[in-house]
Scaffold this motif. Sequence first.
Motif, PDB file in Angstrom:
ATOM      1  N   ARG A   2       0.835  -1.196   0.000  1.00  0.00           N
ATOM      2  CA  ARG A   2       0.000   0.000   0.000  1.00  0.00           C
ATOM      3  C   ARG A   2       0.873   1.251   0.000  1.00  0.00           C
ATOM      4  NH1 ARG A   2      -4.931  -0.492   3.929  1.00  0.00           N
ATOM      5  NH2 ARG A   2      -3.522   0.756   5.173  1.00  0.00           N
ATOM      6  N   ARG A  33       2.433   5.613  -7.398  1.00  0.00           N
ATOM      7  CA  ARG A  33       1.863   4.823  -8.496  1.00  0.00           C
ATOM      8  C   ARG A  33       1.669   5.646  -9.770  1.00  0.00           C
ATOM      9  NH1 ARG A  33       0.054  -0.467  -6.625  1.00  0.00           N
ATOM     10  NH2 ARG A  33       1.171  -0.582  -4.644  1.00  0.00           N
ATOM     11  N   THR A 106      -3.237   2.988  -0.183  1.00  0.00           N
ATOM     12  CA  THR A 106      -3.919   2.104  -1.124  1.00  0.00           C
ATOM     13  C   THR A 106      -2.916   1.298  -1.938  1.00  0.00           C
ATOM     14  OG1 THR A 106      -5.584   1.985  -2.875  1.00  0.00           O
ATOM     15  CG2 THR A 106      -4.025   3.821  -2.986  1.00  0.00           C
ATOM     16  N   ASP A 108      -4.255   0.096  -4.858  1.00  0.00           N
ATOM     17  CA  ASP A 108      -4.869   0.267  -6.170  1.00  0.00           C
ATOM     18  C   ASP A 108      -5.575   1.621  -6.222  1.00  0.00           C
ATOM     19  OD1 ASP A 108      -6.366   0.180  -8.508  1.00  0.00           O
ATOM     20  OD2 ASP A 108      -7.076  -1.871  -8.172  1.00  0.00           O
ATOM     21  N   ALA A 111      -9.073   1.758  -8.005  1.00  0.00           N
ATOM     22  CA  ALA A 111     -10.133   1.128  -7.207  1.00  0.00           C
ATOM     23  C   ALA A 111     -10.482   2.002  -6.007  1.00  0.00           C
ATOM     24  CB  ALA A 111      -9.698  -0.263  -6.749  1.00  0.00           C
ATOM     25  N   GLU A 112      -9.494   2.636  -5.418  1.00  0.00           N
ATOM     26  CA  GLU A 112      -9.739   3.536  -4.293  1.00  0.00           C
ATOM     27  C   GLU A 112     -10.577   4.729  -4.731  1.00  0.00           C
ATOM     28  OE1 GLU A 112      -9.765   4.595  -0.380  1.00  0.00           O
ATOM     29  OE2 GLU A 112      -8.856   2.774  -1.197  1.00  0.00           O
TER      30      GLU A 112
END
Length: 122
Positions: A2, A33, A106, A108, A111-112
Amino acid sequence: MREPFEYAVIRLVPRVERGEQINVGVLLYCQARHFLGARTHLDADRARALAPDVDLEAVAAALGSWDRTCGGDGPARTMKPGERFRWLAAPRSTMIQAGPVHTGLTADPAAELDRLMDALVR
């Protein structure tokens, strides 16, 4: 693993002088990310409840510009994703505003962003 992310709720304030608002989207940035995204949803009935004369087409166009700015269109073309996030999240006195910036973790970011949309907007 995460990673930390930042997000702000995108709000519609049809009459700035009254300060009434509805949540219409979420802006999310995760530097680790390389993710910057915005999701929006305009509930026309809720918007009209606050301001019966609100120009929904203008609001929809303004909301569309948030997604394009995240993608680097227009003046944002030369900006890094973090700079774009800060630009969009900066305080302003227009009908479309970002709320305070919050943080989280997170694995992703996309998705978050969808989860936050469901929890805070829809």
